[in-house]
Design a protein around this motif. Structure first.
Motif, PDB file in Angstrom:
ATOM      1  N   THR A 125      -5.597   2.461   6.376  1.00 43.91           N
ATOM      2  CA  THR A 125      -4.616   1.371   6.291  1.00 43.91           C
ATOM      3  C   THR A 125      -3.459   2.189   7.098  1.00 43.91           C
ATOM      4  OG1 THR A 125      -5.720   0.447   4.399  1.00 43.91           O
ATOM      5  CG2 THR A 125      -3.486  -0.518   5.067  1.00 43.91           C
ATOM      6  N   GLU A 126      -2.737   1.543   7.981  1.00 42.41           N
ATOM      7  CA  GLU A 126      -1.778   2.277   8.857  1.00 42.41           C
ATOM      8  C   GLU A 126      -0.532   1.198   8.933  1.00 42.41           C
ATOM      9  OE1 GLU A 126      -1.378   5.248   9.710  1.00 42.41           O
ATOM     10  OE2 GLU A 126      -3.358   6.222   9.345  1.00 42.41           O
ATOM     11  N   ARG A 127       0.679   1.688   8.960  1.00 45.82           N
ATOM     12  CA  ARG A 127       1.848   0.787   9.164  1.00 45.82           C
ATOM     13  C   ARG A 127       2.235   1.132  10.618  1.00 45.82           C
ATOM     14  NH1 ARG A 127       4.694  -2.340   5.719  1.00 45.82           N
ATOM     15  NH2 ARG A 127       6.624  -1.871   6.815  1.00 45.82           N
TER      16      ARG A 127
ATOM     17  N   ILE B 247      -5.791  -2.241   9.309  1.00 43.82           N
ATOM     18  CA  ILE B 247      -6.807  -1.597   8.786  1.00 43.82           C
ATOM     19  C   ILE B 247      -7.937  -1.343   9.986  1.00 43.82           C
ATOM     20  CG2 ILE B 247      -8.890  -1.685   7.378  1.00 43.82           C
ATOM     21  CD1 ILE B 247      -7.294  -3.756   5.768  1.00 43.82           C
TER      22      ILE B 247
ATOM     23  N   ARG C 258     -12.239   3.649   5.569  1.00 46.91           N
ATOM     24  CA  ARG C 258     -11.246   2.997   6.294  1.00 46.91           C
ATOM     25  C   ARG C 258      -9.765   3.073   6.048  1.00 46.91           C
ATOM     26  NH1 ARG C 258     -11.506  -2.356   3.652  1.00 46.91           N
ATOM     27  NH2 ARG C 258     -11.614  -3.780   5.283  1.00 46.91           N
TER      28      ARG C 258
ATOM     29  N   ARG D 243     -11.368   0.946  10.842  1.00 47.92           N
ATOM     30  CA  ARG D 243     -12.490   1.460  10.278  1.00 47.92           C
ATOM     31  C   ARG D 243     -13.146   2.466  11.247  1.00 47.92           C
ATOM     32  NH1 ARG D 243     -17.443  -0.405  11.268  1.00 47.92           N
ATOM     33  NH2 ARG D 243     -16.580  -2.401  12.057  1.00 47.92           N
TER      34      ARG D 243
ATOM     35  N   GLU E 153      -8.390  -5.292  10.766  1.00 47.37           N
ATOM     36  CA  GLU E 153      -7.507  -6.435  10.373  1.00 47.37           C
ATOM     37  C   GLU E 153      -6.210  -6.074  10.467  1.00 47.37           C
ATOM     38  OE1 GLU E 153      -8.670  -7.450   6.147  1.00 47.37           O
ATOM     39  OE2 GLU E 153      -6.774  -8.742   6.163  1.00 47.37           O
TER      40      GLU E 153
ATOM     41  N   GLN F 217      -2.124  -7.386   9.435  1.00 39.50           N
ATOM     42  CA  GLN F 217      -1.372  -8.314   8.412  1.00 39.50           C
ATOM     43  C   GLN F 217      -0.147  -8.037   8.978  1.00 39.50           C
ATOM     44  OE1 GLN F 217      -2.188 -10.135   6.165  1.00 39.50           O
ATOM     45  NE2 GLN F 217      -4.485  -9.935   5.864  1.00 39.50           N
TER      46      GLN F 217
ATOM     47  N   GLU G  85       0.616  -4.223   9.246  1.00 37.91           N
ATOM     48  CA  GLU G  85      -0.420  -3.425   8.468  1.00 37.91           C
ATOM     49  C   GLU G  85      -1.791  -3.386   9.075  1.00 37.91           C
ATOM     50  OE1 GLU G  85       0.796  -3.058   4.226  1.00 37.91           O
ATOM     51  OE2 GLU G  85      -1.364  -3.717   4.091  1.00 37.91           O
TER      52      GLU G  85
END
Lengths: 548, 154
Positions: A93-95, A84, A91, A86, A73, A75, A82
């Protein structure tokens, strides 16, 4: 004075925010291209997250490897995405500041096209390449000639990148002894650097080409393997060949793992399966959404040389300062009235650049938005304003003002896209007539039904909406929207007894003012004709008894 | 001609032609047909088509090319040579092919006859009274043949 002028050039460009995410880049790779891009970016001082890739030991410093991760994903916007990821275990989450899609092409052998099935003697180009690498490509009978038949672009269009691989394979094969290569082709594409020369050299080394303009070879099978029967296109003689190996060519297709990227760009369905439309508005690796870049196969480019260029183009794009607030002629970023917004998300679904996000209400990202204004026009609640009311009056008021000031009789209102038609109009100057009231708009797609109708309401004789050529619209479907609305207005006009010919849509470009002139002249002619007809009808009605 | 089996042809033939003096550029042909269009022989005898001869040689139809009679039809006018965009120099390719034909003992009977005539008379035609009478009228000396020398000269 001079120094300050120079300074101002740089100061007007907002420097890239120094926050951590802006210098982090997510590279979606999978083969050497992804690896090369990642290490190039690392050298340039970016922190790279490489999804998909090969051996861990080969990466350079500054590259974080996620070999088995899948992008799930996206965002956020340029400078602060942002993402995601997997992996097999969890999972993450990285910026990141940027996302680059550099996945390898999907390679599909064309067995089905020729109704062939893979066997010991019928193999794909990739199979042959693998065999040549390991050195056991052929079990060659030493005392006889080895006949190697290659299929290339026989049934459908071919790709020069595939032909380059065919030539590579032939060159390697010919180095191995008494081998007679044959190439069976129809669409022989050589439009890539050096390919025509290599084709000629290949022929001069003894490869035979059969370039068909009929059905081409028929394939049969015998206990010994495949049999090809065909008519030689030059001698018009029936021939057959029992090749010792039959190499089926392959098709290079865009990668499949682009779905999360498509989702973040509502206009992507116009470019799918590629990540960007083939348009001069998005040169090179740029996609309609700021911060997302497409390299190689994801943008439909398969030539290794151009892909190498793409890598450098990414570096240039990423080192450029963040996108600017646009030129002064265009309005500021769209403002959403929180009181009016009902979160219907029409704007989110329609923004061609994927610039709108929502939490409590819809909100446009300043760096991603190109100020096309499609969201403002499409918002059913009229909650989005591209131009704050304090600075400029509402479009319909502007139209009325224009017409009242100049006297509406016989006037044609021209809505001109600021990227094409407005420039075209500038180059025409006053030659086009005094009856034209030009109203520049950011994109033809922002000209709504009410705008066109209010022009008529204010007394205009005709309306012309001029946008970019299809496929060249900076908002992907602005032109389509404009054309559609003109069609709708024509319907309305017909219903209320006004000639639908009074409104028209025209596609033009900055450098094709002639198209615009022609359209305006046509409209003038239509208006004159319609006026005459209407006048005749009126006078007939009025004086049916009086005229003898 | 019946169905041709590519597997039975001789892929080395084109390379052999290319090794002959004059035959070097045969593999550069891209079959544009300029030579066939320029060929005066093609006009009178459809069997003689330079483009097709090259194609047959490239495909390795050695027997069909060397044993044919049409390869001997070339008049060596160099018309094809002039127009070829690929510099195949087809007239010289034909010399190379004819040389190969002779080497492989596929000489046509006409050529053997001509060779015999040359040995006998030093010319490809007979000089008789008719020719000598004409020469006399023009004030030229008559031709006297010395058959005994020709064999030695050749």
């Amino acid at each position: 004075m001079k120094a300050s002028a120079i300074e101002s050039i740089f100061l007007t460009r907002k420097p890239r925010p120094k926050e951590d995410a802006a210098l982090r880049v997510l590279v979606l790779g999978g083969d050497q291209t992804g690896m090369d891009l990642a290490s190039r970016l690392a050298v340039e001082g970016f922190e790279v997250l490489l999804v998909g890739g090969t051996a861990v030991g080969q990466t350079s410093e500054g590259v974080d490897l996620f070999p088995d991760a899948v992008l799930e994903e996206i965002q956020g916007f340029v400078g602060g995405f942002e993402v995601i990821l997997r992996t097999r275990r969890d999972r993450l989450t990285e910026r990141v500041g940027f996302i680059v899609a550099a996945q390898p092409a999907r390679i599909v052998p064309k067995y089905e096209q020729h109704s062939l099935t893979k066997s010991r003697k019928v193999i794909s180009l990739s199979d042959l390449e693998a065999g040549l690498r390991t050195g056991n490509a052929l079990e060659q009978p030493l005392d006889e000639w080895f006949h190697a038949a290659f299929l290339y672009g026989l049934k459908t269009e071919s790709q020069p990148a595939v032909f380059a691989r065919v030539l590579d394979a032939i060159e390697k094969l010919q180095g191995q002894g008494a081998i007679q290569p044959y190439v069976f082709t129809r669409h022989l594409k050589v439009a890539a650097a050096g390919l025509e020369r290599r084709y000629r050299e290949c022929r001069e080394r003894g490869t035979l080409f059969f370039k068909f303009d009929d059905a081409g070879p028929f394939f049969d099978s015998s206990p010994n393997g495949p049999v090809m029967t065909f008519t030689d296109p030059l001698l018009h003689l029936e021939m057959d060949l029992e090749p010792d190996v039959l190499v089926v060519d392959e098709e290079l297709l865009p990668p499949t793992m682009l779905e999360p990227l498509f989702k973040s760009m509502p206009s992507s369905r116009f470019a799918a399966p590629f990540l960007k439309p083939e348009s001069t508005r998005f040169p090179g690796v740029e996609t309609p959404k700021a911060g997302i870049l497409a390299v190689g196969a994801s943008r439909g480019v398969f030539d290794p040389e151009i892909i190498r260029g793409d890598i450098e183009a990414v570096i240039v794009a990423l080192k450029r300062p963040m996108p600017e607030p646009m030129q002064e002629s265009l309005p500021g970023p769209p403002e959403v009235d929180p009181g009016k917004c009902t979160m219907c998300l029409t704007c989110v679904r329609l923004c061609p650049h994927g610039a709108i996000s929502f939490s409590k209400h819809a909100e446009a990202d300043g760096a991603t938005c190109t100020r096309c204004g499609i969201c403002a026009e499409e918002c059913p609640m009229e909650a989005i304003k591209l131009e704050p009311a304090s600075q400029q009056p509402e479009m319909s008021v502007r139209i009325r003002n224009c017409l009242v000031h100049t006297g509406a009789a016989g006037k044609i209102v021209a809505f001109l896209c600021s990227r094409s038609a407005a420039h075209a109009m500038e180059s025409i100057g006053r030659q086009i007539g005094e009856n034209l009231v030009p109203i520049p708009v950011p994109c033809a797609g922002t000209v709504g039904l009410t705008h066109i109708l209010s022009a008529f309401e204010s007394g205009a004789d005709g309306v012309i909406v001029a946008g970019c050529f299809k496929g060249n619209c900076a908002s992907i479907y602005g032109t389509l929207l404009a054309e559609d609305r003109v069609g709708q207005v024509r319907g309305f006009l017909g219903e209320v007894g006004i000639d639908p010919g009074r409104v028209m849509f025209v596609s033009t470009a900055s450098n094709t003012p002639g198209v615009l002139v022609h359209a305006v002249r046509n409209l003038e002619l239509t208006i004159t004709r319609v006026n005459n007809v209407e006048q005749c009808e009126k006078s007939q009605k009025r004086g049916s008894g009086a005229i003898p | 001609m019946s169905r041709i089996k590519l597997n039975t042809l001789d892929p080395s033939f084109k390379h052999r032609v290319a090794r002959q003096p004059g035959g070097e550029a045969i593999r550069a042909c891209f079959a544009c047909k300029a030579c066939s269009a320029a060929c005066p022989i093609s006009v009178v005898d459809k069997r003689y088509d330079p483009r097709k001869i090259i194609r047959m040689a490239l495909l390795g139809m050695k027997k069909e090319v060397l044993e044919s009679d049409f390869i001997w039809l070339c008049s060596s006018c160099y018309g094809c040579h002039e127009v070829c965009p690929q510099n195949v120099r087809f007239t010289e390719v034909m010399f190379a092919i004819k040389n190969l034909a002779v080497a492989e003992a596929c000489v046509p009977p006409g050529l053997t006859g001509q060779k015999a005539l040359l040995k006998q008379r030093g010319r490809l035609y007979e000089v008789g009274e008719f020719e000598n009478e004409k020469r006399e009228k023009l004030g030229l000396p008559p031709i006297v043949e010395h058959p005994e020398d020709y064999d030695r000269l050749l």
